[in-house]
Design an enzyme around this catalytic site. Sequence first.
Site, mmCIF file in Angstrom:
data_model
loop_
_atom_site.group_PDB
_atom_site.id
_atom_site.type_symbol
_atom_site.label_atom_id
_atom_site.label_comp_id
_atom_site.label_asym_id
_atom_site.label_seq_id
_atom_site.Cartn_x
_atom_site.Cartn_y
_atom_site.Cartn_z
ATOM 1 N N ARG A 16 50.177 45.358 45.297
ATOM 2 C CA ARG A 16 50.514 45.333 46.872
ATOM 3 C C ARG A 16 49.738 44.444 47.544
ATOM 4 O O ARG A 16 49.862 44.045 48.518
ATOM 5 C CB ARG A 16 50.893 46.587 47.420
ATOM 6 N N LYS A 23 42.219 44.432 42.987
ATOM 7 C CA LYS A 23 42.110 45.311 44.180
ATOM 8 C C LYS A 23 40.831 45.713 44.524
ATOM 9 O O LYS A 23 40.415 45.633 45.767
ATOM 10 C CB LYS A 23 43.185 46.643 44.032
ATOM 11 N N ASP A 103 38.896 52.723 45.213
ATOM 12 C CA ASP A 103 39.434 51.794 46.536
ATOM 13 C C ASP A 103 39.224 52.685 47.637
ATOM 14 O O ASP A 103 40.150 52.525 48.722
ATOM 15 C CB ASP A 103 41.017 51.498 46.121
ATOM 16 N N TYR A 366 19.320 14.256 61.908
ATOM 17 C CA TYR A 366 19.467 15.076 60.568
ATOM 18 C C TYR A 366 18.144 14.871 59.754
ATOM 19 O O TYR A 366 17.673 13.709 59.546
ATOM 20 C CB TYR A 366 20.549 14.054 59.732
#
Length: 457
Positions: A16, A23, A103, A366
């Site tokens: 999902r 995940k 998770d 720079y």
Amino acid sequence: MMNRYAVILAAGQGTRMKSKLYKVLHPVCGKPMVQHVVDQVSQLQVEEIVTVTGHGAEKVQEQLGSACVYALQAEQLGTAHAVMQANHVLGDKDGTTIVICGDTPLIKAETMEALMKIHEETNAKASILTALATNPDGYGRIIRNEAGHVEKIVEHKDANDLERNVKEINTGTYCFDNKALFTALQNVSNDNSQGEYYLPDVIEILKTQGETVTAYQTEDFNETMGVNDRVALSQAEKLMRQRINETHMRSGVTIIDPENTYIEADITIGSDTVIYPGSIIKGNSVIGNDCIIGPQTEVDNCHIGDSSSLRQSVASDSSIGHRVNIGPFAHIRPQSDIKDEVKIGNFVEIKKTVFGKGSKASHLSYIGDAEVGEDVNIGCGSITVNYDGFNKHLTKIEDEVFIGCNSNLVAPVTVGKGAYVAAGSTITSDVPGKAFSIARARQLNKEDYVKNLKFNK
């Protein structure tokens, strides 16, 4: 104290999430979810942490390293099946085992410790971490008897109307007597609509055997949030950011607008530092006392000394000293070492440079691949010309040098101590100390030239 162990379930792919990244490796405030869990579990004085991997096993192991031992769930057949994969590591051990999902990045060590404590004090064979949910739809309900003891867990789809009114839910985090857990796992069946082996069935098995099952109810439902999609990921990020910001504020940091300040995990900030809105502080950054950061400033993996300020600027992978003033609109690129009392002004870019104490580059310059000494002044528009199309070369500017505006220092080149470089010069050879170097074409004025041009009528 009993021996303690932990099993972290991190085998799911997380379809999902719709992502190439597995995940549990999705970051929350800069740290993968599973790393948050391992870091909290590590505070529980556990003997062994077993992380059950599946999808992305190599990446998960690469992230967690030696903090865990690993068990592979090659085929995802449910949470009980996942825990069973740790049998070869833990199956014969005496003690308490906490089982937690990888998770759940918001879970705190204090909450897990409270669960384990009540488990051990009651001599329970299983204990469940529960929470009160405003909307418990989809969660398993904790059903207690009149004495308050856990009778059973009823899944939402199996609950009757009375049971569905129960607000106390199963969070999916458990403590078990270790040997009782692995014995009961042998009796878990997959006789259900999904054909999977579910860990909550262990609770029912132990209850049937007359064993004690207890529960600890956390006060913060959000702490138990499982992240299954990008929406939940954003919610976890917001909650974790709030927690992080509050911790810093209670430690003496002023955050003007916490809702619009983004501080990752593992950041150290000293007292009386002020963080203005729009600031992002990342990596393993350490910021000293009495600093000013922002507004609209990004600091990534930098060490910043006391009483320094960065305004509307970006700094990454660099060291910045005490009493340094950077910005607005400056860029400190990786491998720069900015010493104390330096000024880096607007639209100045520093890259892979040591910039000495008390030196200044106030605007529009720079400075790359350079060694800048102490008390150097670099004028507006000056550049170290470090790249020849194939290789980068070093520019050395020694102490007390003055570089005039719009100068080019073509590397490799050294400007000696106390030398002056005239504005508009292009320096291609070394400049001796105390010398005054002018390297520009002689000015030629052609008088009355313009009035002879055709367009000048």
